[in-house]
Design a protein around this motif. Structure first.
Motif, PDB file in Angstrom:
ATOM      1  N   LYS A  24      -2.598   2.873   8.528  1.00 47.44           N
ATOM      2  CA  LYS A  24      -3.708   3.274   7.655  1.00 47.44           C
ATOM      3  C   LYS A  24      -3.268   4.362   6.681  1.00 47.44           C
ATOM      4  O   LYS A  24      -3.613   4.323   5.498  1.00 47.44           O
ATOM      5  CB  LYS A  24      -4.902   3.759   8.486  1.00 47.44           C
ATOM      6  CG  LYS A  24      -5.641   2.649   9.186  1.00 47.44           C
ATOM      7  CD  LYS A  24      -6.783   3.190  10.029  1.00 47.44           C
ATOM      8  CE  LYS A  24      -7.456   2.085  10.810  1.00 47.44           C
ATOM      9  NZ  LYS A  24      -8.529   2.597  11.678  1.00 47.44           N
ATOM     10  N   VAL A  25      -2.496   5.335   7.182  1.00 46.38           N
ATOM     11  CA  VAL A  25      -2.015   6.417   6.315  1.00 46.38           C
ATOM     12  C   VAL A  25      -1.117   5.841   5.224  1.00 46.38           C
ATOM     13  O   VAL A  25      -1.234   6.200   4.045  1.00 46.38           O
ATOM     14  CB  VAL A  25      -1.265   7.489   7.144  1.00 46.38           C
ATOM     15  CG1 VAL A  25      -0.502   8.451   6.248  1.00 46.38           C
ATOM     16  CG2 VAL A  25      -2.245   8.244   8.030  1.00 46.38           C
ATOM     17  N   LYS A  29      -1.553   5.836   1.123  1.00 42.08           N
ATOM     18  CA  LYS A  29      -0.512   6.325   0.213  1.00 42.08           C
ATOM     19  C   LYS A  29      -0.183   5.268  -0.831  1.00 42.08           C
ATOM     20  O   LYS A  29      -0.029   5.576  -2.008  1.00 42.08           O
ATOM     21  CB  LYS A  29       0.750   6.703   0.995  1.00 42.08           C
ATOM     22  CG  LYS A  29       0.643   7.999   1.740  1.00 42.08           C
ATOM     23  CD  LYS A  29       1.947   8.331   2.452  1.00 42.08           C
ATOM     24  CE  LYS A  29       1.856   9.648   3.196  1.00 42.08           C
ATOM     25  NZ  LYS A  29       3.112   9.983   3.894  1.00 42.08           N
ATOM     26  N   ILE A  30      -0.075   4.020  -0.405  1.00 42.76           N
ATOM     27  CA  ILE A  30       0.224   2.922  -1.338  1.00 42.76           C
ATOM     28  C   ILE A  30      -0.883   2.793  -2.367  1.00 42.76           C
ATOM     29  O   ILE A  30      -0.615   2.650  -3.565  1.00 42.76           O
ATOM     30  CB  ILE A  30       0.441   1.593  -0.571  1.00 42.76           C
ATOM     31  CG1 ILE A  30       1.760   1.644   0.201  1.00 42.76           C
ATOM     32  CG2 ILE A  30       0.408   0.404  -1.518  1.00 42.76           C
ATOM     33  CD1 ILE A  30       1.964   0.487   1.149  1.00 42.76           C
ATOM     34  N   HIS A  35      -2.731   3.613  -7.891  1.00 39.87           N
ATOM     35  CA  HIS A  35      -3.668   4.245  -8.821  1.00 39.87           C
ATOM     36  C   HIS A  35      -2.911   5.091  -9.842  1.00 39.87           C
ATOM     37  O   HIS A  35      -3.209   5.044 -11.043  1.00 39.87           O
ATOM     38  CB  HIS A  35      -4.673   5.097  -8.048  1.00 39.87           C
ATOM     39  CG  HIS A  35      -5.684   5.786  -8.899  1.00 39.87           C
ATOM     40  ND1 HIS A  35      -6.676   5.106  -9.566  1.00 39.87           N
ATOM     41  CD2 HIS A  35      -5.843   7.090  -9.206  1.00 39.87           C
ATOM     42  CE1 HIS A  35      -7.401   5.975 -10.254  1.00 39.87           C
ATOM     43  NE2 HIS A  35      -6.915   7.186 -10.054  1.00 39.87           N
ATOM     44  N   GLN A  36      -1.929   5.845  -9.370  1.00 41.44           N
ATOM     45  CA  GLN A  36      -1.131   6.678 -10.273  1.00 41.44           C
ATOM     46  C   GLN A  36      -0.353   5.818 -11.267  1.00 41.44           C
ATOM     47  O   GLN A  36      -0.247   6.161 -12.448  1.00 41.44           O
ATOM     48  CB  GLN A  36      -0.172   7.565  -9.473  1.00 41.44           C
ATOM     49  CG  GLN A  36      -0.868   8.662  -8.708  1.00 41.44           C
ATOM     50  CD  GLN A  36       0.077   9.459  -7.831  1.00 41.44           C
ATOM     51  OE1 GLN A  36       1.269   9.201  -7.795  1.00 41.44           O
ATOM     52  NE2 GLN A  36      -0.460  10.435  -7.126  1.00 41.44           N
ATOM     53  N   VAL A  37       0.184   4.689 -10.793  1.00 39.46           N
ATOM     54  CA  VAL A  37       0.912   3.777 -11.681  1.00 39.46           C
ATOM     55  C   VAL A  37      -0.031   3.202 -12.729  1.00 39.46           C
ATOM     56  O   VAL A  37       0.324   3.103 -13.913  1.00 39.46           O
ATOM     57  CB  VAL A  37       1.596   2.647 -10.873  1.00 39.46           C
ATOM     58  CG1 VAL A  37       2.076   1.525 -11.777  1.00 39.46           C
ATOM     59  CG2 VAL A  37       2.758   3.205 -10.069  1.00 39.46           C
ATOM     60  N   ASN A  38      -1.241   2.841 -12.333  1.00 42.87           N
ATOM     61  CA  ASN A  38      -2.219   2.317 -13.284  1.00 42.87           C
ATOM     62  C   ASN A  38      -2.552   3.353 -14.358  1.00 42.87           C
ATOM     63  O   ASN A  38      -2.659   3.019 -15.539  1.00 42.87           O
ATOM     64  CB  ASN A  38      -3.499   1.887 -12.565  1.00 42.87           C
ATOM     65  CG  ASN A  38      -3.322   0.618 -11.773  1.00 42.87           C
ATOM     66  OD1 ASN A  38      -2.406  -0.158 -12.018  1.00 42.87           O
ATOM     67  ND2 ASN A  38      -4.182   0.396 -10.809  1.00 42.87           N
TER      68      ASN A  38
END
Length: 85
Positions: A24-25, A29-30, A35-38
């Protein structure tokens, strides 16, 4: 005999629960990285659009074409333009 089997089973259950928590962790993170890549992709896209706008403006194309017509031409020929770039 039965007590030993239950202890082993409880240890395995605990181990599996710990593994589920780790999964889950990592999934969180993925998702965060995606989201950061988007966000970075959107920023790059905006930067490219601004650069293209500056080129179009510097070339004096807006003096020849109506901006709406120009946008329609660019969208219509998007595949060709992207291949040439």
């Amino acid at each position: 005999m039965g007590g030993i089997y239950i202890n082993d089973l409880n240890k395995k259950i605990t181990s599996l629960q710990n593994l589920q928590n780790k999964i889950k962790v990592r999934e969180l993170k993925i998702r965060n990285y995606q989201h950061q890549v988007n966000i970075l992709d959107k920023k790059k896209h905006i930067k490219n659009l601004i650069a293209a706008g500056k080129i179009i403006e510097a070339a004096g194309i807006l003096e020849i074409y109506d901006p709406d017509v120009l946008m329609q031409l660019l969208i219509k020929n998007k595949k060709f333009i992207c291949k040439k770039a």
